[in-house]
Design a protein around this motif. Sequence first.
Motif, PDB file in Angstrom:
ATOM      1  N   ARG A 129       0.975  -1.203  -0.007  1.00  0.00           N
ATOM      2  CA  ARG A 129       0.046   0.098  -0.021  1.00  0.00           C
ATOM      3  C   ARG A 129       0.828   1.117  -0.020  1.00  0.00           C
ATOM      4  NH1 ARG A 129      -5.230   1.596   1.079  1.00  0.00           N
ATOM      5  NH2 ARG A 129      -5.832  -0.441   2.409  1.00  0.00           N
ATOM      6  N   GLU A 130       1.903   1.336   0.933  1.00  0.00           N
ATOM      7  CA  GLU A 130       2.825   2.444   0.973  1.00  0.00           C
ATOM      8  C   GLU A 130       3.585   2.884  -0.259  1.00  0.00           C
ATOM      9  OE1 GLU A 130       3.909   2.064   5.720  1.00  0.00           O
ATOM     10  OE2 GLU A 130       5.594   1.542   4.133  1.00  0.00           O
ATOM     11  N   GLU A 133       1.079   3.948  -3.056  1.00  0.00           N
ATOM     12  CA  GLU A 133       0.399   5.245  -2.918  1.00  0.00           C
ATOM     13  C   GLU A 133       1.578   6.234  -3.071  1.00  0.00           C
ATOM     14  OE1 GLU A 133      -3.195   4.243   0.291  1.00  0.00           O
ATOM     15  OE2 GLU A 133      -1.388   5.174   1.298  1.00  0.00           O
ATOM     16  N   SER A 134       2.804   5.921  -2.519  1.00  0.00           N
ATOM     17  CA  SER A 134       3.713   6.858  -2.893  1.00  0.00           C
ATOM     18  C   SER A 134       4.155   7.217  -4.653  1.00  0.00           C
ATOM     19  CB  SER A 134       5.112   6.750  -2.133  1.00  0.00           C
ATOM     20  OG  SER A 134       5.516   5.399  -2.388  1.00  0.00           O
ATOM     21  N   PHE A 139      -6.493   5.006  -6.203  1.00  0.00           N
ATOM     22  CA  PHE A 139      -7.083   4.406  -5.057  1.00  0.00           C
ATOM     23  C   PHE A 139      -7.751   2.958  -5.235  1.00  0.00           C
ATOM     24  CE2 PHE A 139     -10.514   3.386  -2.360  1.00  0.00           C
ATOM     25  CZ  PHE A 139      -9.918   3.296  -0.870  1.00  0.00           C
ATOM     26  N   VAL A 142      -5.277   0.462  -6.063  1.00  0.00           N
ATOM     27  CA  VAL A 142      -4.215  -0.161  -5.052  1.00  0.00           C
ATOM     28  C   VAL A 142      -5.486  -1.017  -4.467  1.00  0.00           C
ATOM     29  CG1 VAL A 142      -3.416   0.671  -2.682  1.00  0.00           C
ATOM     30  CG2 VAL A 142      -3.095   2.106  -4.878  1.00  0.00           C
TER      31      VAL A 142
END
Length: 181
Positions: A129-130, A133-134, A139, A142
């Motif tokens: 996830r990290e 997202e970065s 969304f 993910v």
Amino acid sequence: MPGPSVFVFTGISGAGRKTIARKVGEALGWIAVRSCTTREPRNPAAPDSDYRYMSREQFDEWDSEGKFAQTASISGNRYGVLRHELEAALSAGISVYVVLNREGAEAIRKQYGDRTIRIFIYVDKITVRERLESKGTPFETVQRYLDSYTDEVTYRSKCEYTFENVNADRTAELIRAAVTR
Ligand SMILES: Nc1nc2c(ncn2[C@@H]2O[C@H](COP(=O)(O)OP(=O)(O)O)[C@@H](O)[C@H]2O)c(=O)[nH]1
Ligand SMILES: Nc1ncnc2c1ncn2[C@@H]1O[C@H](COP(=O)(O)OP(=O)(O)O)[C@@H](O)[C@H]1O
């Protein structure tokens, strides 16, 4: 010296499969066989070089001509690897690498048998996830990757190698050492 191989980087989406594949491929002189896709580039103004982006018409035409070694339909988009790109390198005695989901990895294994080396790359869910997202991944994408995590992770037992990708340089180095042993 064994003949050329088809290295398939597979595993968890977002774990760093493309990143690691690039590093190992460059270090060992393998040819990258990028997938063709009808998916829009995530940044249409500046498409990345991870895929060969093309129209649905072009993809379907090549598909009907049997040009793909395997294809997949994912979330309404088509993906495929051109057989001639893969086989031209192998015929020249050069190993290739591709980055595929497990269905693609299975299809390649069926066609290329023992010449196929599947390398399963994973990290824990929170890290996936990290990282996504970065990278600015939408969304919903993910969420889709995280939802399939448990299913995807079971494929590792079928792969020739499995690596957790914590530090990218270290992971690439471990893979390089393992496949050249
Ligand atoms: N079976 C199959 N999977 C593919 C192919 N090309 C790419 N993939 C995989 O299909 C998924 C496509 O996901 P997507 O969100 O579009 O791209 P990503 O940003 O690379 O994860 C990823 O897991 C890719 O590794 C292909 O030709 N065949
Ligand atoms: N070991 C690592 N440590 C931190 N970030 C990483 C690492 N490996 C990859 N990344 C980053 O994680 C994101 C997802 O990597 P990517 O190679 O696109 O994954 P995948 O092909 O598995 O979907 C990218 O932004 C990439 O730069």
